[in-house]
Write an enzyme that holds these catalytic residues in place. Structure first.
Site, PDB file in Angstrom:
ATOM      1  CB  SER A 123      -0.954   0.007   1.194  1.00 47.03           C
ATOM      2  OG  SER A 123      -0.313  -0.447   2.349  1.00 47.03           O
ATOM      3  CG  HIS A 144      -3.255  -0.814  -3.070  1.00 46.08           C
ATOM      4  ND1 HIS A 144      -3.522   0.517  -2.870  1.00 46.08           N
ATOM      5  CD2 HIS A 144      -3.204  -1.360  -1.826  1.00 46.08           C
ATOM      6  CE1 HIS A 144      -3.624   0.749  -1.574  1.00 46.08           C
ATOM      7  NE2 HIS A 144      -3.430  -0.365  -0.918  1.00 46.08           N
ATOM      8  CD  GLU A 156      -4.905   2.974  -5.465  1.00 55.25           C
ATOM      9  OE1 GLU A 156      -5.405   4.080  -5.244  1.00 55.25           O
ATOM     10  OE2 GLU A 156      -3.874   2.584  -4.867  1.00 55.25           O
ATOM     11  CG  ASN A 194      -3.532   5.366   1.106  1.00 53.85           C
ATOM     12  OD1 ASN A 194      -4.623   5.579   1.630  1.00 53.85           O
ATOM     13  ND2 ASN A 194      -2.912   4.202   1.203  1.00 53.85           N
TER      14      ASN A 194
HETATM   15  P1  NAD Z   1      -1.016  -9.095   8.110  1.00 55.19           P
HETATM   16  O1  NAD Z   1      -0.037  -8.794   9.155  1.00 55.19           O
HETATM   17  O2  NAD Z   1      -2.450  -9.345   8.484  1.00 55.19           O
HETATM   18  O3  NAD Z   1      -0.528 -10.359   7.260  1.00 55.19           O
HETATM   19  C1  NAD Z   1       0.770 -10.521   6.773  1.00 55.19           C
HETATM   20  C2  NAD Z   1       1.059 -12.018   6.743  1.00 55.19           C
HETATM   21  O4  NAD Z   1       2.257 -12.222   6.010  1.00 55.19           O
HETATM   22  C3  NAD Z   1       1.273 -12.631   8.119  1.00 55.19           C
HETATM   23  O5  NAD Z   1       0.437 -13.759   8.264  1.00 55.19           O
HETATM   24  C4  NAD Z   1       2.751 -13.023   8.127  1.00 55.19           C
HETATM   25  O6  NAD Z   1       2.997 -14.197   8.862  1.00 55.19           O
HETATM   26  C5  NAD Z   1       3.008 -13.235   6.665  1.00 55.19           C
HETATM   27  N1  NAD Z   1       4.393 -13.090   6.234  1.00 55.19           N
HETATM   28  C6  NAD Z   1       5.298 -12.173   6.633  1.00 55.19           C
HETATM   29  N2  NAD Z   1       6.438 -12.315   5.954  1.00 55.19           N
HETATM   30  C7  NAD Z   1       6.242 -13.351   5.081  1.00 55.19           C
HETATM   31  C8  NAD Z   1       7.060 -13.963   4.087  1.00 55.19           C
HETATM   32  N3  NAD Z   1       8.280 -13.546   3.833  1.00 55.19           N
HETATM   33  N4  NAD Z   1       6.518 -14.959   3.355  1.00 55.19           N
HETATM   34  C9  NAD Z   1       5.258 -15.397   3.609  1.00 55.19           C
HETATM   35  N5  NAD Z   1       4.453 -14.868   4.551  1.00 55.19           N
HETATM   36  C10 NAD Z   1       4.953 -13.847   5.271  1.00 55.19           C
HETATM   37  O7  NAD Z   1      -0.914  -7.902   7.070  1.00 55.19           O
HETATM   38  P2  NAD Z   1      -2.019  -7.375   6.031  1.00 55.19           P
HETATM   39  O8  NAD Z   1      -2.802  -6.298   6.677  1.00 55.19           O
HETATM   40  O9  NAD Z   1      -2.727  -8.527   5.401  1.00 55.19           O
HETATM   41  O10 NAD Z   1      -1.079  -6.648   4.952  1.00 55.19           O
HETATM   42  C11 NAD Z   1      -0.350  -7.377   3.988  1.00 55.19           C
HETATM   43  C12 NAD Z   1       0.097  -6.435   2.884  1.00 55.19           C
HETATM   44  O11 NAD Z   1      -1.051  -5.807   2.312  1.00 55.19           O
HETATM   45  C13 NAD Z   1       1.020  -5.319   3.324  1.00 55.19           C
HETATM   46  O12 NAD Z   1       1.937  -5.049   2.295  1.00 55.19           O
HETATM   47  C14 NAD Z   1       0.054  -4.148   3.520  1.00 55.19           C
HETATM   48  O13 NAD Z   1       0.695  -2.903   3.405  1.00 55.19           O
HETATM   49  C15 NAD Z   1      -0.903  -4.382   2.382  1.00 55.19           C
HETATM   50  N6  NAD Z   1      -2.238  -3.781   2.553  1.00 55.19           N
HETATM   51  C16 NAD Z   1      -2.888  -3.822   3.758  1.00 55.19           C
HETATM   52  C17 NAD Z   1      -4.156  -3.261   3.865  1.00 55.19           C
HETATM   53  C18 NAD Z   1      -4.899  -3.308   5.182  1.00 55.19           C
HETATM   54  O14 NAD Z   1      -5.892  -2.554   5.339  1.00 55.19           O
HETATM   55  N7  NAD Z   1      -4.531  -4.158   6.112  1.00 55.19           N
HETATM   56  C19 NAD Z   1      -4.774  -2.664   2.753  1.00 55.19           C
HETATM   57  C20 NAD Z   1      -4.097  -2.669   1.528  1.00 55.19           C
HETATM   58  C21 NAD Z   1      -2.826  -3.229   1.437  1.00 55.19           C
END
Ligand code: NAD
Length: 511
Positions: A123, A144, A156, A194
């Site tokens: 993001s 995204h 996106e 954003n």
């Molecule tokens: P989260 O913490 O809920 O999940 C991340 C997961 O990735 C965890 O289960 C972790 O164990 C796993 N992980 C970490 N490193 C890893 C690796 N090297 N290989 C495999 N698994 C691995 O996070 P999230 O909120 O789902 O966010 C994930 C991505 O999505 C981030 O890049 C975040 O910026 C993006 N994002 C989040 C949102 C939101 O609202 N949460 C919205 C859009 C984008």
């Protein structure tokens, strides 16, 4: 080159909030999905949680049990990344860290063949930077999604400097096939949503820092313009730590361009642990999830006094509405307002005293220019529904009688007047003007098209209209003048007018 991804096997890496949602949406669209997470058991746990949520939909009759079973059968938790070999698309949703994402994609390049498309759900990190160092950086693209993924329509599709257009196009088509509304974006800080949203928070934080109005007034004004949540209640919901972190990341990524400067007020709130709903206190105090101090004081204490002369000034829909409303208000007295269309301002004149639609100047500035003290300004209404909240301010030297009468007249014209300090552009005009300005700069820089910006803001953040739709309901000349006035008033980089608007304003004027 055309890349076909429909029906192809997909691997989702990262089984957190986003990864699980992406896996669900892909499986729902018929793809075989492999789900991987480095945390042992996380992928299987995510699938189990998904099954629970889908069962609830079956109970509500929104999905059939067979469809849920088929969807879940298509998702396979995998224990090693090696099992991703052979998929046509990998979507990464791991921790938001550049080094971790780069290491993952480097590993994937060793496992997958050169035609596998690699997508990142980052993001805030540059897609160009994530692709840097890959053997085939052209196949990496941003995808995204917004949270919650199964419900939010926007995707996106973010191209880095090296992303091949055919790869971005393939993901655009795939997102549409998954029932989403994709929008192309260029990899720049904050992408579309954003970035363009920053002024929604920044203008309110700036007004609060100046003590121009209370959070309840600011929220009511922006809800009056059609936004589902006011900025204060929204920041309280998002969490000030998260909101502040996004602002800081956009600010730093723009080499500390003061236009995106975070707010001292929000920094203090984060430092003090006033994070919003989750900590029980932000702008509002929460008890059982409900804000306690969100009340508004109503400004109207009397009806318009009998006048000798009432004139509606200006052209366009707002002046037309004022004329209609003033006509109705004066009808019981057996007379109506005069109308002057070419006086160069919009508003109401009552025996010489003025209630003027904001053009960016404060009431005090207008009073000085006009050499009279009975001047009030009111905010730009984007709705004329009865009771729409509209901010109003009076000149420093305004007599108390006109202050009360300005409120009375606004109420008689169908609005709910909310008094605030005499601040340039008040609340809605200034906030929406700055959203338009940010959208204009995004278009100028090729980040997105005007249509893309509108779709993204409506679908990603539930805005009632996108920046260019707001512009169509306003005017390029007026928005330009308002932002130039803010720029003169504050003398900082925040109110730097987008060259896109400057050019448009000149073209429209010369047309
Ligand atoms: P989260 O913490 O809920 O999940 C991340 C997961 O990735 C965890 O289960 C972790 O164990 C796993 N992980 C970490 N490193 C890893 C690796 N090297 N290989 C495999 N698994 C691995 O996070 P999230 O909120 O789902 O966010 C994930 C991505 O999505 C981030 O890049 C975040 O910026 C993006 N994002 C989040 C949102 C939101 O609202 N949460 C919205 C859009 C984008």
């Amino acid at each position: 080159m055309t890349i076909k991804l429909s029906g192809a096997p997909v691997c989702v890496v990262g089984a957190g909030i986003m990864g699980a949602g992406i896996a669900q949406v892909a499986a729902q669209a018929g793809h075989a999905v492999r789900l991987f997470d480095t945390r042992e058991g996380a992928a299987a746990a995510a699938k189990a949680r998904m099954a629970g949520a889908l069962d609830a939909l079956v109970a509500k009759g929104r999905m059939s049990a067979d469809a849920v079973q088929a969807l879940l059968a298509r998702i396979t938790p995998i224990a090693t990344l090696q099992e991703a070999a052979g998929v046509a698309l990998v979507v990464e949703a791991i921790v938001e860290n550049l080094d971790a994402k780069r290491a993952l994609f480097a590993q994937l390049e060793g496992l997958c063949d050169a035609s596998t498309v690699l997508a990142t759900n980052t993001s805030s990190i540059s897609v160009t930077a994530i692709a840097g160092g890959l053997q085939h950086p052209g196949r990496l693209v941003g995808m995204h999604f917004f949270n919650p993924v199964p419900l939010m329509k926007l995707v996106e599709v973010v191209s880095g400097l090296q992303t091949e257009p055919a790869v971005a196009e393939a993901l655009f088509e795939l997102s549409a096939a998954w029932g989403k509304t994709p929008v192309h974006a260029k990899s720049t800080p904050g992408f579309i949503v954003n970035r363009i949203a920053r002024p929604y928070y920044a203008e309110t934080l700036a007004l609060l820092l100046e003590q121009a109005a209370t959070p309840a007034v600011l929220d009511a004004c922006l809800r009056g313009a059609g936004f589902r949540m006011g900025p204060c209640e929204l920041m309280d919901l998002i969490g000030h730590d998260t909101n502040f972190a996004v602002t800081n990341s956009v600010y730093a990524a723009n080499f500390f361009d003061k236009r995106y400067m975070p707010s001292l007020l929000q920094a203090e709130m984060v430092a003090g642990g006033l994070l919003g709903r989750k900590s029980g206190r932000g702008f509002y105090s929460y008890r059982d999830g409900k804000p306690e101090n969100a009340g508004l004081s109503v400004a109207v204490t009397e009806a318009p006094a009998t006048a000798r002369e009432v004139t509606v000034h200006g052209e366009g829909p707002i002046a037309d509405h004022l004329e209609q409303a003033a006509t109705a208000a004066l009808a019981p007295q057996g007379w109506g307002p005069a109308r002057l269309r070419n006086s160069g301002w919009t508003g109401l004149e009552v025996d010489g005293a003025r209630l003027m639609l904001t053009d960016g100047r404060t009431a005090t500035e207008l009073a000085a220019d006009l050499q009279r003290s009975d001047i009030a300004v009111f905010d730009r209404p984007f709705s004329t529904a009865p009771g729409t909240a509209v901010a109003v301010a009076v000149a420093e030297s305004c007599p108390a009688a006109w202050r009360t009468q300005a409120h009375a007249w606004l109420a008689a014209l169908g609005f709910a007047p909310l008094p605030m300090a005499d601040t340039p552009g008040l609340v809605v005009a200034r906030t929406v003007g700055m959203l338009i300005n940010e959208g204009a700069d995004a278009v100028l820089q090729g980040v997105c098209t005007p249509e893309g910006a509108d779709a993204a803001m409506k679908l990603g953040l539930n805005y009632p209209a996108g920046p260019f739709e707001f512009l169509a309901r306003w005017s390029v000349a007026e928005v330009t003048a308002l932002i130039d006035t803010l720029d003169t008033h504050y003398r900082g980089e925040r109110y730097r007018l987008s060259p896109w608007l400057r050019r448009r304003a000149l073209t429209t004027k010369n047309a």
